[in-house]
Design an enzyme around this catalytic site. Sequence first.
Site, short mmCIF file in Angstrom:
data_model
loop_
_atom_site.label_atom_id
_atom_site.label_comp_id
_atom_site.label_asym_id
_atom_site.label_seq_id
_atom_site.Cartn_x
_atom_site.Cartn_y
_atom_site.Cartn_z
N LYS A 137 12.58 1.28 -6.05
CA LYS A 137 11.75 0.58 -7.04
C LYS A 137 12.49 0.43 -8.36
CE LYS A 137 7.23 1.41 -5.09
NZ LYS A 137 6.05 2.21 -5.03
N LYS A 175 9.39 -1.87 6.42
CA LYS A 175 8.08 -1.37 6.83
C LYS A 175 6.98 -2.30 6.31
CE LYS A 175 7.09 1.45 2.88
NZ LYS A 175 6.65 2.59 2.20
N LYS A 186 1.99 -2.51 1.26
CA LYS A 186 1.00 -3.13 0.40
C LYS A 186 1.66 -3.96 -0.68
CE LYS A 186 -1.04 1.01 -0.02
NZ LYS A 186 -1.80 2.14 -0.41
P1 TYM Z 1 0.42 5.08 0.51
O1 TYM Z 1 -0.83 4.79 -0.22
O2 TYM Z 1 1.61 4.21 0.31
O3 TYM Z 1 0.13 5.09 2.07
C1 TYM Z 1 -0.95 5.81 2.63
C2 TYM Z 1 -0.55 6.36 3.99
O4 TYM Z 1 -0.19 5.31 4.89
C3 TYM Z 1 1.10 5.56 5.44
N1 TYM Z 1 1.82 4.30 5.63
C4 TYM Z 1 2.33 3.88 6.80
N2 TYM Z 1 2.36 4.45 8.02
C5 TYM Z 1 2.95 3.75 9.02
N3 TYM Z 1 3.54 2.54 8.85
C6 TYM Z 1 3.55 1.93 7.64
N4 TYM Z 1 4.11 0.74 7.48
C7 TYM Z 1 2.93 2.62 6.54
N5 TYM Z 1 2.76 2.32 5.22
C8 TYM Z 1 2.07 3.35 4.69
C9 TYM Z 1 1.80 6.42 4.42
O5 TYM Z 1 2.86 7.17 4.99
C10 TYM Z 1 0.66 7.30 3.93
O6 TYM Z 1 0.46 8.38 4.82
N6 TYM Z 1 2.40 8.93 -1.94
C11 TYM Z 1 1.38 8.55 -1.00
C12 TYM Z 1 -0.03 8.89 -1.44
C13 TYM Z 1 -0.25 10.33 -1.75
C14 TYM Z 1 -0.36 11.39 -0.81
C15 TYM Z 1 -0.64 12.56 -1.60
C16 TYM Z 1 -0.27 11.47 0.56
C17 TYM Z 1 -0.45 10.86 -2.99
N7 TYM Z 1 -0.67 12.19 -2.91
C18 TYM Z 1 -0.79 13.79 -0.99
C19 TYM Z 1 -0.43 12.72 1.16
C20 TYM Z 1 -0.68 13.86 0.39
C21 TYM Z 1 1.41 7.04 -0.82
O7 TYM Z 1 1.84 6.32 -1.67
O8 TYM Z 1 0.83 6.60 0.31
#
Ligand code: TYM
Length: 333
Positions: free
Chosen positions: A109, A194, A197
């Site tokens: 980023k 991947k 969003k």
């Molecule tokens: P975020 O909001 O980007 O994504 C949420 C969850 O979806 C999974 N994910 C995917 N899995 C498979 N294929 C994909 N293309 C894909 N895109 C997203 C992510 O791995 C995630 O599990 N940093 C985290 C949010 C967070 C968090 C936490 C997660 C903040 N605090 C504590 C676990 C524990 C995030 O940005 O996820």
Amino acid sequence: MVFSGMQPSGDLHLGNLLGALRPWVLDQDRYRNYFCVVDLHALSGPHDPRELAEKTRQVAALYIAAGIDPGVSTLLVQSHVPQHTELAWLLSCVTPVGWLERMTQFKDKSRRRGAERISSGLLTYPVLMAADILLYRANFVPVGEDQRQHLELTRSVARRFNRLYGEVLVLPRPRIGRRGGGARVMALDDPESKMSKSAQGEAGRIGLLDPPERVRAKVMRAKTDSGRAVDLESAGAGVANLLDIYRALTGCSREQLARQFQGQGYGHLKAAVAEVTVATLLPLQARYRELLGDRGELDRVLAEGDRRAQQVAAANLSEIRAAVGLLRPPATS
Ligand code: TYM
């Protein structure tokens, strides 16, 4: 104890469902769970303040629509439990800047936007994530493959903290599905990246709220390779991604996958993927609309989750505060 979360930024997509939400639901009855809408994390990048509150509700509604039962799991909004940010500060004081600068997501980023245009919140983002998890003494964190590095950092921070202040934090373990099981769903229009969003353009992602026609159109236009017939052994990234999606959605075995698609044209595979996706999303969307039709009830469910989370968070944080040597605040009556 399980903790996981999603950002209310952009629209949730099939990757979020297969990499995280579905595994949460499937294991829901085995553990005590905290599922969080991480709204503070969504502030680290550009966001629209007029939309954030509603998006936060929508993500909570999608959790429930996908099968999270608020009677079984605690559903909370990150910013409603102030202990998350307090612990993030305590952890940031033991986290070397070098560790944060090495995070791939940060590097990507910051390279794209330039150092002057990214916030320091983007750098310390993984510390807040570590705080989310460590605050509840979570043992397991079910996430997609892209969060592996952040989980490793969480463990390193916890280890360092414990070395300095005693064994107060629990080292969490990531739970990441196997490859091909939905842990890394790729973009339909660019199967080397991947599904995300934040990617420009919608063609690469299937939104959880996309109507059937849009799902079908996106899947039928998905990028494949120059071949014509499916070969499981030598499938290129695009075809492999479609096969993975089909398998993750239906739970079928590799043998069944081979029986159904080996040697068949790509059109046949795409049509089948589109149909199982639509069949999965339709009931979820119906439930989602129902939930959003009664915002009062949804807010009540969230308030109850926030309350339950706060109790655990406050008790754990007071031990952590004591461990670092902070003066105990006077008891309030
Ligand atoms: P975020 O909001 O980007 O994504 C949420 C969850 O979806 C999974 N994910 C995917 N899995 C498979 N294929 C994909 N293309 C894909 N895109 C997203 C992510 O791995 C995630 O599990 N940093 C985290 C949010 C967070 C968090 C936490 C997660 C903040 N605090 C504590 C676990 C524990 C995030 O940005 O996820």
